[in-house]
Write an enzyme that holds these catalytic residues in place. Sequence first.
Site, PDB file in Angstrom:
ATOM      1  N   CYS A  86      -0.007 104.882 -76.759  1.00  0.00           N
ATOM      2  CA  CYS A  86       1.273 104.974 -77.473  1.00  0.00           C
ATOM      3  C   CYS A  86       1.062 105.405 -78.923  1.00  0.00           C
ATOM      4  CB  CYS A  86       1.986 103.623 -77.403  1.00  0.00           C
ATOM      5  SG  CYS A  86       3.455 103.549 -78.420  1.00  0.00           S
TER       6      CYS A  86
ATOM      7  N   CYS B 114       3.575 108.063 -77.476  1.00  0.00           N
ATOM      8  CA  CYS B 114       4.926 107.953 -78.053  1.00  0.00           C
ATOM      9  C   CYS B 114       5.008 108.329 -79.535  1.00  0.00           C
ATOM     10  CB  CYS B 114       5.435 106.520 -77.942  1.00  0.00           C
ATOM     11  SG  CYS B 114       4.832 105.573 -76.548  1.00  0.00           S
TER      12      CYS B 114
ATOM     13  N   LYS C  57       3.966 111.973 -80.554  1.00  0.00           N
ATOM     14  CA  LYS C  57       4.935 112.849 -79.886  1.00  0.00           C
ATOM     15  C   LYS C  57       6.280 112.825 -80.606  1.00  0.00           C
ATOM     16  CE  LYS C  57       7.598 111.213 -76.826  1.00  0.00           C
ATOM     17  NZ  LYS C  57       7.958 110.414 -75.646  1.00  0.00           N
TER      18      LYS C  57
ATOM     19  N   TYR D 112       8.560 114.060 -67.601  1.00  0.00           N
ATOM     20  CA  TYR D 112       9.110 113.958 -68.957  1.00  0.00           C
ATOM     21  C   TYR D 112       8.136 114.453 -70.015  1.00  0.00           C
ATOM     22  CZ  TYR D 112       6.769 109.582 -70.482  1.00  0.00           C
ATOM     23  OH  TYR D 112       5.853 108.631 -70.889  1.00  0.00           O
ATOM     24  N   ILE D 113       6.837 114.264 -69.793  1.00  0.00           N
ATOM     25  CA  ILE D 113       5.871 114.702 -70.819  1.00  0.00           C
ATOM     26  C   ILE D 113       5.849 116.233 -70.888  1.00  0.00           C
ATOM     27  CG2 ILE D 113       3.405 114.728 -71.439  1.00  0.00           C
ATOM     28  CD1 ILE D 113       3.245 111.844 -70.404  1.00  0.00           C
TER      29      ILE D 113
ATOM     30  N   GLU E 209       9.158 117.356 -72.573  1.00  0.00           N
ATOM     31  CA  GLU E 209       9.202 117.049 -74.006  1.00  0.00           C
ATOM     32  C   GLU E 209       8.340 118.040 -74.795  1.00  0.00           C
ATOM     33  OE1 GLU E 209      10.043 112.231 -73.929  1.00  0.00           O
ATOM     34  OE2 GLU E 209       7.987 112.915 -74.072  1.00  0.00           O
TER      35      GLU E 209
ATOM     36  N   ARG F 195      12.148 115.058 -61.979  1.00  0.00           N
ATOM     37  CA  ARG F 195      12.361 114.402 -60.690  1.00  0.00           C
ATOM     38  C   ARG F 195      12.506 112.887 -60.891  1.00  0.00           C
ATOM     39  NH1 ARG F 195       8.778 112.778 -56.387  1.00  0.00           N
ATOM     40  NH2 ARG F 195       7.005 113.214 -57.730  1.00  0.00           N
TER      41      ARG F 195
ATOM     42  N   ALA G  98      14.272 106.733 -72.679  1.00  0.00           N
ATOM     43  CA  ALA G  98      14.731 108.008 -73.233  1.00  0.00           C
ATOM     44  C   ALA G  98      13.723 109.098 -72.931  1.00  0.00           C
ATOM     45  CB  ALA G  98      14.918 107.888 -74.742  1.00  0.00           C
TER      46      ALA G  98
ATOM     47  N   HIS H  13      35.519 106.106 -83.918  1.00  0.00           N
ATOM     48  CA  HIS H  13      35.962 107.493 -84.001  1.00  0.00           C
ATOM     49  C   HIS H  13      35.662 108.098 -85.373  1.00  0.00           C
ATOM     50  CE1 HIS H  13      38.416 110.912 -82.890  1.00  0.00           C
ATOM     51  NE2 HIS H  13      39.006 110.837 -84.085  1.00  0.00           N
TER      52      HIS H  13
ATOM     53  N   GLU I 148      31.961 107.402 -78.325  1.00  0.00           N
ATOM     54  CA  GLU I 148      33.276 106.824 -78.016  1.00  0.00           C
ATOM     55  C   GLU I 148      33.731 107.212 -76.613  1.00  0.00           C
ATOM     56  OE1 GLU I 148      36.795 108.311 -80.224  1.00  0.00           O
ATOM     57  OE2 GLU I 148      35.473 109.832 -81.063  1.00  0.00           O
TER      58      GLU I 148
HETATM   59  P1  FAD Z   1      -2.754 102.128 -73.223  1.00  0.00           P
HETATM   60  O1  FAD Z   1      -1.812 102.178 -74.366  1.00  0.00           O
HETATM   61  O2  FAD Z   1      -3.113 103.412 -72.567  1.00  0.00           O
HETATM   62  O3  FAD Z   1      -4.062 101.394 -73.744  1.00  0.00           O
HETATM   63  C1  FAD Z   1      -5.188 101.258 -72.937  1.00  0.00           C
HETATM   64  C2  FAD Z   1      -6.402 101.198 -73.848  1.00  0.00           C
HETATM   65  O4  FAD Z   1      -7.522 100.745 -73.100  1.00  0.00           O
HETATM   66  C3  FAD Z   1      -6.797 102.562 -74.416  1.00  0.00           C
HETATM   67  O5  FAD Z   1      -6.853 102.487 -75.818  1.00  0.00           O
HETATM   68  C4  FAD Z   1      -8.185 102.828 -73.813  1.00  0.00           C
HETATM   69  O6  FAD Z   1      -9.027 103.519 -74.714  1.00  0.00           O
HETATM   70  C5  FAD Z   1      -8.676 101.420 -73.555  1.00  0.00           C
HETATM   71  N1  FAD Z   1      -9.679 101.310 -72.480  1.00  0.00           N
HETATM   72  C6  FAD Z   1      -9.623 101.861 -71.247  1.00  0.00           C
HETATM   73  N2  FAD Z   1     -10.695 101.435 -70.514  1.00  0.00           N
HETATM   74  C7  FAD Z   1     -11.418 100.630 -71.318  1.00  0.00           C
HETATM   75  C8  FAD Z   1     -12.594  99.858 -71.129  1.00  0.00           C
HETATM   76  N3  FAD Z   1     -13.243  99.843 -69.949  1.00  0.00           N
HETATM   77  N4  FAD Z   1     -13.085  99.140 -72.160  1.00  0.00           N
HETATM   78  C9  FAD Z   1     -12.436  99.133 -73.364  1.00  0.00           C
HETATM   79  N5  FAD Z   1     -11.300  99.815 -73.583  1.00  0.00           N
HETATM   80  C10 FAD Z   1     -10.784 100.536 -72.575  1.00  0.00           C
HETATM   81  N6  FAD Z   1       6.193 105.273 -73.445  1.00  0.00           N
HETATM   82  C11 FAD Z   1       7.394 104.945 -73.994  1.00  0.00           C
HETATM   83  O7  FAD Z   1       7.850 103.813 -73.846  1.00  0.00           O
HETATM   84  N7  FAD Z   1       8.088 105.871 -74.738  1.00  0.00           N
HETATM   85  C12 FAD Z   1       7.614 107.119 -74.963  1.00  0.00           C
HETATM   86  O8  FAD Z   1       8.275 107.926 -75.629  1.00  0.00           O
HETATM   87  C13 FAD Z   1       6.368 107.476 -74.400  1.00  0.00           C
HETATM   88  N8  FAD Z   1       5.834 108.700 -74.619  1.00  0.00           N
HETATM   89  C14 FAD Z   1       4.606 108.998 -74.121  1.00  0.00           C
HETATM   90  C15 FAD Z   1       4.080 110.261 -74.381  1.00  0.00           C
HETATM   91  C16 FAD Z   1       2.858 110.619 -73.892  1.00  0.00           C
HETATM   92  C17 FAD Z   1       2.298 111.970 -74.198  1.00  0.00           C
HETATM   93  C18 FAD Z   1       2.119 109.690 -73.099  1.00  0.00           C
HETATM   94  C19 FAD Z   1       0.774 110.052 -72.544  1.00  0.00           C
HETATM   95  C20 FAD Z   1       2.630 108.426 -72.826  1.00  0.00           C
HETATM   96  C21 FAD Z   1       3.878 108.074 -73.339  1.00  0.00           C
HETATM   97  N9  FAD Z   1       4.453 106.820 -73.094  1.00  0.00           N
HETATM   98  C22 FAD Z   1       5.673 106.504 -73.620  1.00  0.00           C
HETATM   99  C23 FAD Z   1       3.768 105.839 -72.224  1.00  0.00           C
HETATM  100  C24 FAD Z   1       3.045 104.768 -73.052  1.00  0.00           C
HETATM  101  O9  FAD Z   1       2.194 105.384 -73.981  1.00  0.00           O
HETATM  102  C25 FAD Z   1       2.268 103.861 -72.123  1.00  0.00           C
HETATM  103  O10 FAD Z   1       3.136 103.341 -71.142  1.00  0.00           O
HETATM  104  C26 FAD Z   1       1.625 102.685 -72.879  1.00  0.00           C
HETATM  105  O11 FAD Z   1       0.775 103.146 -73.890  1.00  0.00           O
HETATM  106  C27 FAD Z   1       0.869 101.790 -71.901  1.00  0.00           C
HETATM  107  O12 FAD Z   1       0.205 100.767 -72.594  1.00  0.00           O
HETATM  108  P2  FAD Z   1      -1.084 100.084 -71.970  1.00  0.00           P
HETATM  109  O13 FAD Z   1      -1.394  98.927 -72.858  1.00  0.00           O
HETATM  110  O14 FAD Z   1      -0.895  99.828 -70.536  1.00  0.00           O
HETATM  111  O15 FAD Z   1      -2.237 101.180 -72.048  1.00  0.00           O
END
Ligand code: FAD
Length: 451
Positions: free
Chosen positions: A42, A47, A50, A177-178, A181, A204, A340, A434, A439
């Site tokens: 994120c 997010c 982006k 969506y990615i 966007e 989709r 969104a 308004h 609205e």
């Molecule tokens: P992540 O945020 O992916 O964090 C996982 C972390 O674990 C990473 O930092 C990774 O390096 C670390 N990791 C992985 N394996 C290991 C390991 N073995 N040891 C140590 N560290 C490790 N969501 C929204 O709500 N709104 C948006 O507008 C939106 N836009 C997005 C745009 C893009 C381009 C992308 C790719 C995603 C977007 N998302 C958006 C989705 C959102 O980013 C994810 O849903 C969210 O970050 C998920 O959080 P998480 O904690 O599950 O994983």
Amino acid sequence: MSFDVDLFVIGGGSGGVRAARVAAATGAKVALAEEFRMGGTCVIRGCVPKKLMVYASSYREIFHDASDYGWEVSAGGFDWHKFRNRLHGELDRLEGIYRSLLSNSDVTIHDARATLKDPHTVRLSTGGEITAKHILIATGGHPVKPDLENADLGITSNEIFLLEDLPKSILIIGGGYIACEFACILNGLGVEVTQFYRGAQILRGFDDEARGHIADHMVRNGVKLHVGTNLLEMRKQDDGIWVKGTDGSERIYGEVMFATGRDPNTSDLGLENTDVKIGRRGQIEVDKFSQTAQPSIYAIGDVTNRVNLTPVAIREGMAFVETVFNGTPTPVDHDLIPSAVFTQPEYGTIGLTEEEARDQEPVDIYCTSFKPMQRAFIGRDERVLMKLIVSQETDKVLGCHIVADHAGEMIQLAGVAIKMGATKAQFDQVCAVHPTMAEELVTMKTPMRSA
Ligand code: FAD
């Protein structure tokens, strides 16, 4: 049996950081490992960067409209290097904040890759092992490229923020969506954008009418959208990447970007040393409390591939802490999540699509499409779409779809009412603000159709 820590969190993204902090606040001894940059997808490559690019790209239209409103403006060109430097400065700042939030909460940070040695032991890539009473896997996901010769010539959303220069032209593969966007962002920044999507319509899974509306506007804004089209061959050439499409087209692009899906990060995690079960898409299987088949191990966020959004990962993290550290079993509520899509125009949505609703029960569709005042004044013909899907039996609003500037902001608020179970009659009891676009949500008197 005693353990080094009460909780070891693998992954410093949205879900992992929140769970670690909240668990530490209960008095638990917590450690967290992050292998890349704190903040996760994120903050570092999702997010946040982006949305900043969405803002950057929206200025082209603003300058254009301003002159029609009587302002004397000269936009000049977009300076990617200037923007990129500021962007990376901001990401560094945010990463620092995430780090200090963790250390101020007494969470021990390990800048390392963590894998599972057994159900209670984590192995660090920097050396050493740590035993934990509970382990939380919050490793997120990663973009995948298709299995195609020379696919490594293409970039993904991970690399888009790091480009040294903006290309003159780009081919974006994908219709989610990615993909959409970034098609809009890059188009707004002056890159010539072509988008291939193998399906019949982009986005989709979202409401069909909203999908059509967004696709029309993207094309009108200059995105060369080819649906029913996929990439067949690609090759490096001196002047770019040569691409052949399934529609027979051949062209050279400055860059090719794959936005063809994301897979959960479950490879080489040592899961085979535990009873954790993996699903068909590589996701960790969990119950409603985010517990895996191995009782000491929980998983949250994108690695479980439930609803892959930042606020959902955060809520799953907090529900995990409630369940495990506060003794209140708390299931995660995945129903009626507003979200969104930051295309231009923007799309805010909550609840059922018209297609899902009519399969479920008889519904009335309240829908309007109009030229918003701000644009109509200067002769622009973009339209806004507002749509409510209402149960004929209960009068409850089952779904709301808004395609308009700031639709994300609007759906957050409409979402409160809809999550509370508001009926159409209750929407109508609210006085209009308004003149606004929103609205229309409280003034649509007759259904456009029943389904
Ligand atoms: P992540 O945020 O992916 O964090 C996982 C972390 O674990 C990473 O930092 C990774 O390096 C670390 N990791 C992985 N394996 C290991 C390991 N073995 N040891 C140590 N560290 C490790 N969501 C929204 O709500 N709104 C948006 O507008 C939106 N836009 C997005 C745009 C893009 C381009 C992308 C790719 C995603 C977007 N998302 C958006 C989705 C959102 O980013 C994810 O849903 C969210 O970050 C998920 O959080 P998480 O904690 O599950 O994983």
